[in-house]
Design an enzyme around this catalytic site. Structure first.
Site: not given
Ligand code: PA5
Length: 450
Positions: A275, A304, A418
Site C-alpha cells: 500500500e 513444500h 471505500k
Molecule cells: O493503511 C491504511 O491507511 C489503510 O489500510 C487503513 O488502515 C484501512 O483502510 C482501514 O482504515 P481505517 O483505520 O480508517 O478504518
C-alpha cells in the site's frame, strides 16, 4: 542480549551470480542512498515519534488493560487493514498459549465468520475495541453496529463493553464515542493506518493480552537509532536493494519467516510494502506505476508448496528470510521407532534444529539457483525484538518511498474502493459516484459460463 542482525550477503553477484548486485551497481546508487538518508533526517514523519511517545498514553493503556484483564476474558478488535494486521501479527508473535485473554481480530465482514464469532462470545465477559483511523470505514462501522445491537439486546451497556480507538476529531466513531461516553484512545493525525501499530491501535490489544508494550517501544527506539545511521543502515540498504531490484525486474518481495510466531508478520509487511509503494504517480505528478508485489510465505510449510517456483521460476523475486536464533521452547525428537534405520538420524535432534536446517538448506538452494535473498535474524522472538522488527520495516518502507520518489504515506487506490462501497450501499452524498458506477460497460453474457 536481544539482537537483530541483517545479512545481505546473498544479494550480491559474488554469492548468487548474474542476478545478484555487483559492488559497482551498489556504488552507482550512492547518490540515491544519500538523498533518501538526508530526506528522512528532516521529514517530520509521525510514526517516528511513536517510540519516544507520550508516557501518559502508555500508562493509560497499561491501566486500561489491567482493568480489562481483571473483569473480562475476551477482547474483540473490530478493524481492518492497518487497524487489524498489526494486532494479529503481534499476538501471533508473543502469545505463549498459556491461557489468559482470548483475542479475536474481526477484520472481515463475511457473515458466516461473524455469526460464528458472535455465537462463541459470552458478551458479559467481552470487550470490543473498535479501531478505525478514518472513523468511517464501512466494514468496521457495520461490525460496530452489529456489536452495539447485540450488547443492547443482552441488556449490556456500550460504555462498559466498547473502547474506541480513532482520530481525535474526524469521522463517525469519535461522535459515537462522545455520545455513548466510551473510553477512547487517539490515533495521532500524522500516523497513517499501516504505520500505526505502535499507537494505541496495537499497544492496547497487546497490553490486554499481557505483552510488555514498554519493551516493544524500547525495541522500536533501538531500531530508530540503527535506521538513522549515515552508514551501515540496514533499513536504507534493504530499501536500496529492493528498489534496484525493481529496476532489474524483481517485481516480487517474498517474506519467508521460519517461525510460526512470525507467520502474520508477513501479512502485516505485505500491507505496508504494497500500500505504501504501489503508486501510480510520482512526487513530480508524472505516472510511474511503482511498486513491488509482496508475497506471504511460511517456512517450512511453503518449502513444500512455493519453493519450487522460487528456485526455478522467473527471476523476479527477492526473498527475505526471517530467522529465529533461539526458540522460546524447543522439543527433542525422540529416538523412537528405532527399527527403521533411515529415520534414525533425526532422533536426539530438536525440532528447532530441524527447522533451522531446513531454512539454511533453502537459503543454499536459492543461492545455488542464482536467486537473491537476505536473512534477518532475531536472537529470540520477544516484545523488544518484535517492536524493533516492526519499526525496521516501517523505516525501510519510508526509505524505499524516498528512493522511488513517491508518496509512501497515502493510499488513493484504497480510498477509491471505500468511496465506491459507500456509493453502492447508498450512503448520502455519494450519488455522483453511484452514477459513475452505473455507467460501467455491460458484461458480455457469453463470457459468463456455468
Ligand atoms: O493503511 C491504511 O491507511 C489503510 O489500510 C487503513 O488502515 C484501512 O483502510 C482501514 O482504515 P481505517 O483505520 O480508517 O478504518
Amino acid at each position: 542480549m536481544d539482537r537483530i542482525q541483517f545479512d545481505f550477503n546473498n544479494m550480491t553477484a559474488a554469492m548468487v551470480g548474474a542476478h545478484g548486485f555487483t559492488a559497482e551497481e551498489i556504488a552507482a546508487a550512492d547518490g540515491m542512498m544519500a538523498k533518501a538518508l538526508s530526506a528522512l533526517q528532516t521529514k517530520p514523519l509521525g510514526f517516528r515519534k511513536l517510540p519516544f511517545g507520550r508516557q501518559d498514553v502508555t500508562d493509560d493503556i497499561i491501566e486500561t488493560a489491567r482493568k480489562i484483564r481483571s473483569g473480562f476474558n475476551t477482547f474483540v478488535v473490530l478493524g481492518i487493514g492497518g487497524s487489524a494486521l498489526g494486532p494479529i501479527a503481534v499476538e501471533q508473535a508473543l502469545a505463549d498459549g498459556k491461557g489468559g485473554m482470548r483475542l479475536i481480530v474481526e477484520d472481515n465482514v463475511d457473515p458466516e465468520r461473524l455469526a460464528r464469532v458472535f455465537r462463541s462470545l459470552d458478551l458479559k465477559k467481552t470487550v470490543f475495541n473498535v479501531i478505525t483511523k478514518s472513523g468511517r470505514t464501512s466494514e468496521t462501522m457495520a461490525q460496530m453496529m452489529y456489536a452495539a445491537d447485540a450488547l443492547k439486546k443482552a441488556g449490556l451497556s456500550l460504555k462498559e463493553h466498547v473502547i474506541a480507538t480513532t482520530d481525535e476529531k474526524n469521522g463517525e466513531l469519535v461522535k459515537i464515542a462522545e455520545r455513548e461516553g466510551l473510553k477512547s484512545f487517539v490515533i495521532p493525525s500524522d500516523v497513517g493506518g499501516r504505520f500505526s501499530e505502535l499507537t494505541p491501535v496495537g499497544l492496547l490489544p497487546a497490553a490486554v493480552c499481557g505483552h510488555d508494550i514498554k519493551a516493544m517501544l524500547e525495541g522500536a527506539k533501538h531500531m530508530d537509532a540503527v535506521c538513522s545511521r549515515e552508514t551501515g543502515n540496514p533499513a536504507a540498504f534493504f530499501a536500496l536493494l529492493h528498489v534496484l531490484g525493481m529496476k532489474k525486474g524483481f517485481n516480487i518481495s517474498v517474506m519467508l519467516p521460519y517461525a510460526d510466531s512470525l507467520k502474520y508478520m508477513s501479512d502485516w509487511y505485505a500491507q505496508l510494502w504494497a500500500e505504501s509503494l504501489g503508486k501510480r504517480y510520482g512526487a513530480d505528478g508524472g505516472e510511474v506505476f511503482a511498486g513491488q508485489t509482496p508475497v506471504k510465505a511460511l517456512g517450512v510449510t511453503d518449502q513444500h508448496s512455493q519453493i519450487q517456483l522460487y528456485t526455478e521460476g522467473p527471476f523476479d523475486k527477492i526473498v527475505t528470510f526471517l530467522k529465529v536464533e533461539k526458540f522460546r521452547e524447543d522439543l527433542e525428537i525422540p529416538a523412537a521407532l528405532e527399527y527403521i534405520d533411515e529415520i534414525a538420524f533425526l532422533g536426539g535432534k530438536t525440532f528447532g534444529q530441524l527447522l533451522e536446517a531446513e531454512r539454511s538448506a533453502t537459503e543454499y538452494a536459492l543461492c545455488k539457483a542464482g536467486r537473491p535473498n537476505l536473512t534477518i535474524s532475531l536472537s529470540e522472538v520477544n516484545a523488544f525484538t518484535v517492536g524493533a522488527l516492526l519499526y525496521f520495516f516501517e523505516m525501510a518502507t519510508a526509505y524505499a518511498g524516498e528512493m522511488l520518489q513517491i508518496n509512501a504515506f497515502d493510499q488513493p487506490g484504497v480510498e477509491e474502493g471505500k468511496v465506491a462501497t459507500f456509493a453502492l450501499m447508498g450512503k448520502a452524498g455519494f450519488e455522483a459516484k453511484k452514477a459513475e458506477l452505473d455507467k460501467r460497460p455491460a458484461k458480455d453474457p457469453a463470457l459468463i459460463m456455468e
